[in-house]
Design an enzyme around this catalytic site. Structure first.
Site, PDB file in Angstrom:
ATOM      1  N   LYS A  22       0.839  -1.206   0.000  1.00 23.03           N
ATOM      2  CA  LYS A  22       0.000   0.000   0.000  1.00 23.03           C
ATOM      3  C   LYS A  22       0.872   1.254   0.000  1.00 23.03           C
ATOM      4  O   LYS A  22       0.614   2.216  -0.736  1.00 23.03           O
ATOM      5  CB  LYS A  22      -0.907   0.003   1.224  1.00 23.03           C
ATOM      6  N   ASN A  23       1.909   1.252   0.824  1.00 21.37           N
ATOM      7  CA  ASN A  23       2.743   2.447   0.974  1.00 21.37           C
ATOM      8  C   ASN A  23       3.645   2.698  -0.230  1.00 21.37           C
ATOM      9  O   ASN A  23       4.266   3.753  -0.327  1.00 21.37           O
ATOM     10  CB  ASN A  23       3.576   2.360   2.252  1.00 21.37           C
ATOM     11  N   CYS A 123      -4.366   8.346  10.227  1.00 25.35           N
ATOM     12  CA  CYS A 123      -4.366   7.746  11.557  1.00 25.35           C
ATOM     13  C   CYS A 123      -3.897   8.744  12.609  1.00 25.35           C
ATOM     14  O   CYS A 123      -3.029   9.576  12.355  1.00 25.35           O
ATOM     15  CB  CYS A 123      -3.447   6.524  11.587  1.00 25.35           C
ATOM     16  N   ARG A 128       2.915  14.307  12.525  1.00 21.94           N
ATOM     17  CA  ARG A 128       3.383  14.112  11.148  1.00 21.94           C
ATOM     18  C   ARG A 128       3.185  15.367  10.296  1.00 21.94           C
ATOM     19  O   ARG A 128       2.443  15.373   9.310  1.00 21.94           O
ATOM     20  CB  ARG A 128       2.667  12.908  10.508  1.00 21.94           C
ATOM     21  N   ASP A 313       5.822   0.635  11.843  1.00 22.37           N
ATOM     22  CA  ASP A 313       4.560  -0.013  11.490  1.00 22.37           C
ATOM     23  C   ASP A 313       4.482  -1.467  11.959  1.00 22.37           C
ATOM     24  O   ASP A 313       3.456  -2.125  11.768  1.00 22.37           O
ATOM     25  CB  ASP A 313       4.342   0.034   9.969  1.00 22.37           C
ATOM     26  N   ARG A 405      -7.938  -0.382   5.616  1.00 21.03           N
ATOM     27  CA  ARG A 405      -7.032   0.572   4.978  1.00 21.03           C
ATOM     28  C   ARG A 405      -5.707  -0.084   4.604  1.00 21.03           C
ATOM     29  O   ARG A 405      -5.002   0.420   3.724  1.00 21.03           O
ATOM     30  CB  ARG A 405      -6.755   1.757   5.905  1.00 21.03           C
TER      31      ARG A 405
END
Length: 426
Positions: A22-23, A123, A128, A313, A405
């Site tokens: 995904k990233n 999230c 960030r 993560d 997600r």
């Protein structure tokens, strides 16, 4: 709102297919804005964040189409054509759903000389801020104001090459400036750039589109700007966090599983800690195998760090493992200041965890006990799934929309290997 119900205590046996990252997919999709020609991406995961990015790009005027791939991630392909962009505005209603939406800022500004992007959401694991994105684009000649919750950027004469040193490593800022620099006039140097595999995947795709970039995989990237880029076809790298999560699932449950499509080089820091804790891990012809016999895990210490360090993560998933390991573990979070929100929920299941600032002392307990718990973010959600897989009795996880997600068909993949897990539809 969906929930997930688990009954723990069952070892996992079989194989699990790993999808695209995904990233990596999100910045690659944003890169389609850099060209008038079609960018085709394969190995695309079917996730809520992918749909959000597709909707955002369509709002800009990108033509988006997807091949279904017969239900297999390896066959799913998305085609993106940004030949007729109708808007350079990324509105709040879309950007608030996902932080990665800010990645359209660099490509839009570089190609069209303007962009207006809402400050992002996502999230709730830390602030960030986007200040490094703005700092870098200003160094390349952009005029940027933040007004009424929007980043308003202009570069009517185009972006210019610059030397940009990040004061701290930022994956998102590295990606945004990489894409912007690909169309800038002159040479851009990014120093202290992020080195995550998703960055290298983006660089490889940009090179396939005609960009000139030196230093792939290093913290020193040199981008020689081009007037335009062409279309390309690119296969997305496997999802290293999905790999790490399923490795952790087998570690906490016991058993033996092969993760097909996985690469050990993407997840070495996690694999080293799992081996230290008592697992057997190896590369196979199809992916990665992991096994743990009936013996208990041993507690291990670790701290999160930018790649190639231990990924933030994977911190929550590893904490669930350490909650049932022999001995004590010290876990230190160096990336995000608010990433221990899963601790109270694990404590509801019997975990013994004490948080001191950015560190958590985990004293392993003989067993966890099933309980109703609440997910707070993506990785916290899956850490509760792991805890439920190991717990005695029934665990019900609420607010599992976070899982969608970042994990495709998680309950199907785990149940196929023997886990007692199901999604409850409300």
């Amino acid at each position: 709102m969906d929930r997930i119900r688990l009954r723990g205590g069952k070892p996992l046996e079989g194989s699990i297919g790993i999808g695209g990252a995904k990233n990596a997919a999100l910045p690659l999709m944003a890169a389609s804005l850099l060209s008038e020609e079609t960018l085709t991406l394969s190995n695309v995961p079917h996730l809520a964040d992918i749909a959000t990015m597709a909707h955002l790009l369509q709002q800009h005027g990108v033509d988006v189409s997807m091949d279904g791939g017969n239900g297999t991630p390896e066959g799913r392909t998305i085609h993106l054509n940004a030949g007729k962009i109708t808007s350079t505005l990324a509105p709040y209603d879309l950007v608030r759903k996902m932080r990665a939406s800010v990645l359209v800022l660099g490509p839009l500004l570089a190609r069209f000389g303007e962009a207006e992007v809402s400050l992002p959401g996502g999230c709730a694991i830390g602030t960030r801020p986007v200040d490094l994105h703005i700092m870098g684009l200003k160094a390349m000649g952009a005029e940027i104001n933040v007004e009424n919750g929007y980043i308003k950027a202009r570069a009517k004469q185009g972006l210019k090459g610059a030397v940009i040193r990040f004061p701290q490593v930022s994956v998102g800022a590295t990606e945004n400036l990489l894409m912007a620099a690909a169309l800038a006039d002159g040479t851009t140097v990014l120093e202290n750039a992020a080195r995550e595999p998703e960055i290298s995947d983006l660089v490889q795709c940009l090179v396939a589109m005609g960009a000139m970039i030196d230093g792939i995989g290093s913290e020193h990237l040199t981008i020689h700007g081009k007037p335009s880029l062409r279309g390309a076809t690119h296969k997305i790298v496997p999802d290293r966090i999905e790999i790490g999560t399923y490795l952790a699932a087998v570690a906490i449950c016991g058993g033996k599983v092969e993760l097909t499509g996985a690469r050990l080089d993407l997840i070495e820091a996690v694999a080293e800690k799992l081996v230290e804790a008592g697992c057997e891990i190896g590369q196979t012809t199809r992916g990665i195998s992991i096994a743990r016999n009936g013996s208990r895990l041993k507690g291990v210490d670790f701290l999160t760090a930018p790649y190639p360090g231990f990924p933030t993560d994977m911190q929550a998933q590893m904490m669930s493992l350490m909650a049932v390991a022999d001995g004590a573990s010290m876990i230190t979070e160096t990336i995000f200041e608010n990433r221990f929100m899963h601790v109270p929920e694990l404590a509801r299941m019997g975990a013994n965890i004490v948080v001191h600032g950015s560190s958590a002392l985990v004293r392993g307990v003989p067993k966890l006990t099933g309980a109703p718990v609440m997910a707070t973010d993506l990785r916290a959600s899956v850490s509760l799934v792991l805890a439920g897989l190991a717990a005695e009795g029934e665990t019900v996880i609420n607010r599992v929309y976070h899982l969608d997600r970042g994990y495709e068909r998680l309950e199907d993949k785990l149940s196929a290997c023997g886990a007692d897990i199901e999604r409850l539809k409300d």
